[in-house]
Design a protein around this motif. Sequence first.
Motif, short mmCIF file in Angstrom:
data_model
loop_
_atom_site.label_atom_id
_atom_site.label_comp_id
_atom_site.label_asym_id
_atom_site.label_seq_id
_atom_site.Cartn_x
_atom_site.Cartn_y
_atom_site.Cartn_z
N PHE A 1 -2.22 -17.10 46.54
CA PHE A 1 -4.67 -18.47 46.47
C PHE A 1 -4.43 -19.45 44.86
CE2 PHE A 1 -5.02 -15.54 49.44
CZ PHE A 1 -5.60 -16.13 50.23
N PRO A 2 -3.22 -20.28 44.80
CA PRO A 2 -3.78 -21.34 43.42
C PRO A 2 -5.30 -21.88 43.43
CG PRO A 2 -1.07 -21.44 44.51
CD PRO A 2 -2.07 -20.59 45.71
N ILE A 3 -5.56 -22.12 42.42
CA ILE A 3 -6.65 -22.61 42.73
C ILE A 3 -7.37 -23.26 41.61
CG2 ILE A 3 -7.99 -20.31 41.07
CD1 ILE A 3 -10.32 -21.01 43.14
N ARG B 1 -0.35 -22.09 54.42
CA ARG B 1 -1.74 -22.18 55.71
C ARG B 1 -2.72 -22.64 55.63
NH1 ARG B 1 -1.75 -18.81 60.06
NH2 ARG B 1 -2.86 -16.65 59.19
N GLY B 2 -2.78 -24.07 54.24
CA GLY B 2 -4.14 -24.36 54.56
C GLY B 2 -4.32 -24.04 53.05
N LEU C 1 -5.74 -23.15 47.78
CA LEU C 1 -4.65 -22.99 48.61
C LEU C 1 -4.74 -21.83 48.73
CD1 LEU C 1 -2.24 -25.34 46.65
CD2 LEU C 1 -3.56 -26.31 49.13
N ASN C 2 -3.77 -21.96 49.89
CA ASN C 2 -3.84 -20.67 51.11
C ASN C 2 -1.75 -20.46 51.19
OD1 ASN C 2 -2.61 -18.25 52.77
ND2 ASN C 2 -4.52 -18.47 54.20
N LEU C 3 -1.09 -19.63 50.03
CA LEU C 3 -0.09 -19.15 50.67
C LEU C 3 0.51 -18.23 51.28
CD1 LEU C 3 1.69 -21.14 47.53
CD2 LEU C 3 0.76 -22.64 49.26
N ASP D 1 -5.04 -16.21 42.51
CA ASP D 1 -5.14 -15.42 43.07
C ASP D 1 -4.26 -14.44 43.44
OD1 ASP D 1 -7.75 -14.65 41.59
OD2 ASP D 1 -9.07 -15.98 43.36
N TRP D 2 -4.16 -13.23 43.85
CA TRP D 2 -2.96 -12.27 45.09
C TRP D 2 -4.14 -11.61 46.13
CZ3 TRP D 2 -2.50 -12.98 39.99
CH2 TRP D 2 -1.28 -13.52 39.72
N ASN D 3 -3.54 -11.54 47.24
CA ASN D 3 -3.88 -10.73 48.02
C ASN D 3 -3.42 -8.88 48.28
OD1 ASN D 3 -5.55 -9.33 50.55
ND2 ASN D 3 -4.76 -11.29 51.39
#
Length: 231
Positions: A81-83, A46-47, A74-76, A115-117
């Motif tokens: 969200f790997p950071i 997702r960008g 990153l947005n998966l 990170d996790w949403n």
Amino acid sequence: MTHRKNISTYISRIAISLLLIVAATGNGRAQQKNIIIPEDSIPMFRGFAVSFDLVGPAMLALSDHGEYEGAFRLNLHDQWFPIVEVGYGKANHENDEVTGITYKTGAPYFRIGMDWNLLKKKHGPNRLYGGFRYAFTSYKVDIMRGEMDDPVWQGSNIVDIQDMQCSQHWLEAVFGIDAKIAGPIHLGWNVRYKRRIAHNDGTAGQTWYIPGFGTYGDTRIAANFNVIIDI
């Protein structure tokens, strides 16, 4: 006539049976279509986003230590969200009121994590997330103290240590929010619990400040306030 009537009746029965079979097959297919769970149409990638922390520079302006820090995330699928976070921390702590020591350092630090949403609706503009980080820094310190009387040995001594090599590894637990402001711009706030797992303080005892971690101790609680740009 009777023979023809029997043939017509037989053909009619076959035709009706075939129509019933076709209708039953059609209904079965329709039912199968009704129970198919639609796939999520949102793509995996997702960008990405870049962000900059505002708390560290404010601390540098108002106190004798702080950091400059930026991150690439990153947005998966709006869920993972790997950071990677990179910063530069520095301190110029002069003439400590207790020890009289002046302490100076400046060095980069690095963090990597995920990170996790946590929201049920993952694809909305705002996010609530939890995550973790592994962090590391290698830094050099200058420790100085002017002449001070020694009450035990009845003399005086001077401390002047230059470029003492130190390092530290630590873990962080992160909880935060991202809120969309306008277009690709978000504002984010997070709180972090930091736990030191390995360290080298050099040969002169405890170092007063560790870049990226904060002032000395086994644990720290800190907060970040970020400007985030989605790309």
